[in-house]
Design an enzyme around this catalytic site. Structure first.
Site, mmCIF file in Angstrom:
data_model
loop_
_atom_site.group_PDB
_atom_site.id
_atom_site.type_symbol
_atom_site.label_atom_id
_atom_site.label_comp_id
_atom_site.label_asym_id
_atom_site.label_seq_id
_atom_site.Cartn_x
_atom_site.Cartn_y
_atom_site.Cartn_z
ATOM 1 C CE LYS A 182 -2.051 3.693 1.723
ATOM 2 N NZ LYS A 182 -1.234 4.113 1.761
ATOM 3 N N GLY A 239 3.554 2.332 11.592
ATOM 4 C CA GLY A 239 3.348 3.902 11.490
ATOM 5 C C GLY A 239 2.771 3.823 12.810
ATOM 6 C CB SER A 240 0.461 6.125 13.910
ATOM 7 O OG SER A 240 -0.629 5.573 13.216
ATOM 8 N N GLY A 243 -3.463 4.460 13.537
ATOM 9 C CA GLY A 243 -3.149 3.982 12.541
ATOM 10 C C GLY A 243 -3.034 2.349 12.204
ATOM 11 N N GLY A 244 -2.852 1.860 12.838
ATOM 12 C CA GLY A 244 -1.782 0.317 12.868
ATOM 13 C C GLY A 244 -3.123 -0.461 14.046
ATOM 14 C CD GLU A 263 7.698 -4.022 14.785
ATOM 15 O OE1 GLU A 263 7.466 -3.272 16.310
ATOM 16 O OE2 GLU A 263 7.504 -5.178 14.894
ATOM 17 C CB CYS A 300 9.824 4.318 15.578
ATOM 18 S SG CYS A 300 11.188 3.092 15.207
ATOM 19 C CD GLU A 389 5.768 7.899 18.591
ATOM 20 O OE1 GLU A 389 4.558 7.925 18.157
ATOM 21 O OE2 GLU A 389 6.549 7.009 17.805
HETATM 22 P P1 NAP Z 1 0.983 6.578 10.131
HETATM 23 O O1 NAP Z 1 0.084 7.587 9.523
HETATM 24 O O2 NAP Z 1 0.086 5.597 10.677
HETATM 25 O O3 NAP Z 1 0.770 5.509 8.003
HETATM 26 C C1 NAP Z 1 0.847 4.342 8.346
HETATM 27 C C2 NAP Z 1 0.464 3.575 6.722
HETATM 28 O O4 NAP Z 1 -0.889 3.504 7.162
HETATM 29 C C3 NAP Z 1 0.143 4.667 6.183
HETATM 30 O O5 NAP Z 1 0.256 3.776 4.334
HETATM 31 C C4 NAP Z 1 -1.452 5.050 5.850
HETATM 32 O O6 NAP Z 1 -2.510 5.632 4.647
HETATM 33 C C5 NAP Z 1 -1.778 4.077 6.427
HETATM 34 N N1 NAP Z 1 -2.601 4.071 7.420
HETATM 35 C C6 NAP Z 1 -2.653 4.888 9.053
HETATM 36 N N2 NAP Z 1 -4.300 4.960 9.086
HETATM 37 C C7 NAP Z 1 -4.746 4.106 8.566
HETATM 38 C C8 NAP Z 1 -6.132 3.968 8.721
HETATM 39 N N3 NAP Z 1 -7.166 4.189 9.817
HETATM 40 N N4 NAP Z 1 -6.628 2.746 7.675
HETATM 41 C C9 NAP Z 1 -6.729 2.764 6.403
HETATM 42 N N5 NAP Z 1 -4.791 2.959 6.120
HETATM 43 C C10 NAP Z 1 -4.305 3.661 7.145
HETATM 44 O O7 NAP Z 1 2.106 6.565 10.441
HETATM 45 P P2 NAP Z 1 3.314 7.404 9.594
HETATM 46 O O8 NAP Z 1 3.281 8.811 9.727
HETATM 47 O O9 NAP Z 1 3.874 6.517 8.151
HETATM 48 O O10 NAP Z 1 4.624 6.749 10.581
HETATM 49 C C11 NAP Z 1 5.129 7.870 11.615
HETATM 50 C C12 NAP Z 1 4.815 6.469 12.758
HETATM 51 O O11 NAP Z 1 5.384 5.360 12.880
HETATM 52 C C13 NAP Z 1 4.934 7.360 14.112
HETATM 53 O O12 NAP Z 1 3.899 6.981 15.457
HETATM 54 C C14 NAP Z 1 6.645 6.422 15.070
HETATM 55 O O13 NAP Z 1 6.574 5.889 15.489
HETATM 56 C C15 NAP Z 1 6.391 5.549 13.540
HETATM 57 N N6 NAP Z 1 6.993 4.282 13.059
HETATM 58 C C16 NAP Z 1 7.741 2.872 13.954
HETATM 59 C C17 NAP Z 1 8.083 2.304 13.485
HETATM 60 C C18 NAP Z 1 9.040 1.297 13.790
HETATM 61 O O14 NAP Z 1 9.212 0.085 13.654
HETATM 62 N N7 NAP Z 1 8.415 0.821 15.391
HETATM 63 C C19 NAP Z 1 9.421 2.638 12.626
HETATM 64 C C20 NAP Z 1 9.084 3.885 12.128
HETATM 65 C C21 NAP Z 1 8.189 4.468 12.585
HETATM 66 P P3 NAP Z 1 -2.285 6.595 3.708
HETATM 67 O O15 NAP Z 1 -0.673 6.936 3.119
HETATM 68 O O16 NAP Z 1 -3.213 7.531 3.132
HETATM 69 O O17 NAP Z 1 -1.263 8.045 5.507
#
Ligand code: NAP
Length: 504
Positions: A182, A239-240, A243-244, A263, A300, A389
């Site tokens: 995606k 991701g967040s 979202g996760g 993650e 993260c 966070e």
């Molecule tokens: P995000 O906003 O959750 O987006 C990640 C993906 O999920 C995107 O493709 C997003 O689509 C999709 N998504 C999110 N919410 C959704 C929903 N409700 N329904 C369907 N699809 C959804 O996260 P981000 O801003 O890219 O990343 C930042 C976060 O990632 C931070 O919290 C960071 O700590 C965390 N992170 C964790 C790790 C780890 O390994 N643990 C590594 C890096 C980052 P769209 O394209 O439409 O937004």
């Protein structure tokens, strides 16, 4: 060489346009239009991935290693163009993207080497005991098998290493699973050029085109449809938390629930002990300031919380941090949405009772400057929102009255990706007493360093109890991450020719 995106989805080797488009929102450089993903695109990609599995899932380890190395070569062949568009879309400096590309091709090649060794198959054999009394034992062989099509969601902050051909994709392809990515709306052009590289490798290696698809976003329905598609057998998500969690709940509610390897975020607390503080408190403060602000704090593994004993050393530490952070210039954040979320998170911390400002700052909308706050251990434990966070360069100093309060802070922690101990030799006993707690809280415990910078290797664990990740038995970084996309199958009394990856 400049890459101009065409804005289409990659579905089973074909570039497919959509009914409508969404514009990219680059930090700098031109905006481009991308096809909004449709449920029908998800279905076409899933059907192709399922069809591909019947050949790819039975490919040899040598064939898959060659494929992974060819993807790495194809990414390298587009190196400058990837850096240019990646930097425009994310606002990350070119040097950072060059480094991230090295990590991305490095992990693809590492998985190639890893599967050739064969250890990951965990092959087991209990030979037949036909004369055993009272019952004969059958011949039993066990081997790990790929699970089928995998959906991958990358994060905004790693447009290469946690995205289209990032760690989740590399692990799934190495296991023998076709992948449907995606596309992230924060870096759709970077996702597209990397998908071009993967598709070129699919062609060069003569694989089924359904092995790799990219469906762009622009509509949250795409992600929901992907995790709910009956042919998708697991999800790798970075991701967040919000979202996760939404996608995890959809996976659990399916008629056939599937594993969701999410993650998510973490505050990565650090515990600073008295002798380390006395001997090198300023050095630790300067190191923390550098780690906290690296990449505008958008990691993260960003260490957002430092726990220490209150007193003169803590005061000196706070003032060194304040001076070090005051010199950090504004940095561009990955998206407008992340910049807004950073401001909201900062307000949440600042508005919590009992929290003192050590450093506040001002900057333009998509930029971030550091913030530093201080509070007591008692207040931190009572206000759990302080432990959530804030994605950006914001730190909280937590001052404990005594060792027991430090322990209470550790006990109150939610699941973390990392916990850090800053200790000198004389601190050994105090630090060791926290270990039974910290190893229950985090996937990685480290000493005298900073958790940003995650080594891609055999021993790495990048995961942890919820909410750090949704599946504490797994890691998303390192070779162990392949286990997420494998399933053990036992072969009882079957001839060797029926057993994949045969033992003899
Ligand atoms: P995000 O906003 O959750 O987006 C990640 C993906 O999920 C995107 O493709 C997003 O689509 C999709 N998504 C999110 N919410 C959704 C929903 N409700 N329904 C369907 N699809 C959804 O996260 P981000 O801003 O890219 O990343 C930042 C976060 O990632 C931070 O919290 C960071 O700590 C965390 N992170 C964790 C790790 C780890 O390994 N643990 C590594 C890096 C980052 P769209 O394209 O439409 O937004």
């Amino acid at each position: 060489m400049t890459y101009v995106p065409h804005g289409k989805h990659l579905i089973a080797g074909e570039w497919v346009a959509g009914d409508s488009t969404f514009p990219s929102e680059p930090a700098q450089g031109p905006t481009h239009d991308f096809a909004v993903g449709r449920v029908s695109d998800v279905d076409a990609a899933a059907q192709a991935a399922e069809e591909a599995f019947w050949s790819y899932g039975y490919s040899t380890r040598e064939e898959r290693a060659t494929f992974l190395n060819t993807i790495a070569d194809e990414i390298e062949a587009r190196a400058d163009a990837i850096t240019e568009i990646g930097s425009q879309e994310s606002g990350l400096p070119k040097a950072r993207l060059q480094g991230e590309r090295g990590r991305t091709v490095g992990q693809l090649r590492l998985f190639g080497e890893h599967i050739l060794k064969g250890d990951y198959l965990d092959r087991r054999h209990d030979g037949a005991l036909p004369d055993r009394q009272p019952l004969a034992r059958p011949d039993l062989k066990m081997v790990q098998r790929p699970i089928g099509p995998v959906a991958v969601f990358g994060a905004s902050n790693f447009p290469l290493a946690f995205s289209t051909a990032g760690g989740d994709t590399a692990a799934a392809l190495a296991a023998g699973c076709p992948v449907i990515v995606k596309g992230h709306s924060a870096h759709p052009g970077t996702g597209e050029i990397v998908a071009e590289a993967v598709n070129a490798a699919v062609k060069k290696c003569g694989l089924h085109p359904g092995v790799s698809s990219l469906v762009q976003g622009g509509d949250r329905k795409v992600g929901a449809a992907l995790v709910q598609h009956p042919l998708v057998k697991a999800v790798g998500f970075t991701g967040s938390l919000g979202g996760g969690r939404a996608l995890f709940d959809l996976c659990a509610a399916r008629p056939e629930p599937i594993p969701f390897f999410g993650e998510l975020g973490s505050v990565n607390p650090m515990f600073l002990f008295a002798n380390a503080m006395a001997n090198r408190g300023e050095e630790i403060a300067e190191g923390w300031a550098a780690s906290l602000t690296m990449g505008a704090g958008q990691f993260c593994t960003n260490p957002g919380v430092a726990v220490m004993l209150s007193g003169d050393q803590a005061d000196r530490f706070a003032s060194t941090m304040q001076q070090a952070l005051a010199d950090v210039p504004p940095q561009t954040m990955l998206t407008d949405g992340i910049a807004v979320a950073y401001r909201n998170g900062q307000k949440r911390i600042a508005d919590t009772g009992g929290v003192q400002e050590v450093l506040t700052s001002m900057c333009d909308q998509r930029n971030a400057t550091p913030y530093l706050y201080q509070t007591t251990a008692k207040n931190w434990i009572e206000n759990q929102t302080l432990a959530e966070e804030v994605f950006g360069p914001l730190g909280v100093i937590v001052c404990a009255e005594n060792a027991d309060e430090m322990r209470q802070v550790a006990l109150s922690l939610q699941g973390q990706l990392t916990c850090t101990l800053h200790m000198d030799e004389e601190d050994t006993e105090a630090a060791r007493s926290l270990m039974p707690i910290l190893e229950r809280k985090a996937g990685r415990v480290l000493a005298n360093g900073f958790p940003t910078g995650v080594e891609v290797s055999d021993s790495m664990v990048h995961g942890g109890p919820y909410p750090a990740s949704t599946n504490f038995g797994a890691t998303s970084v390192g070779t162990l991450s392949i286990r997420r996309f494998l399933r053990p199958v036992c072969y009882q009394n079957l001839p060797d020719t029926f057993v994949p990856e045969c033992f003899s």
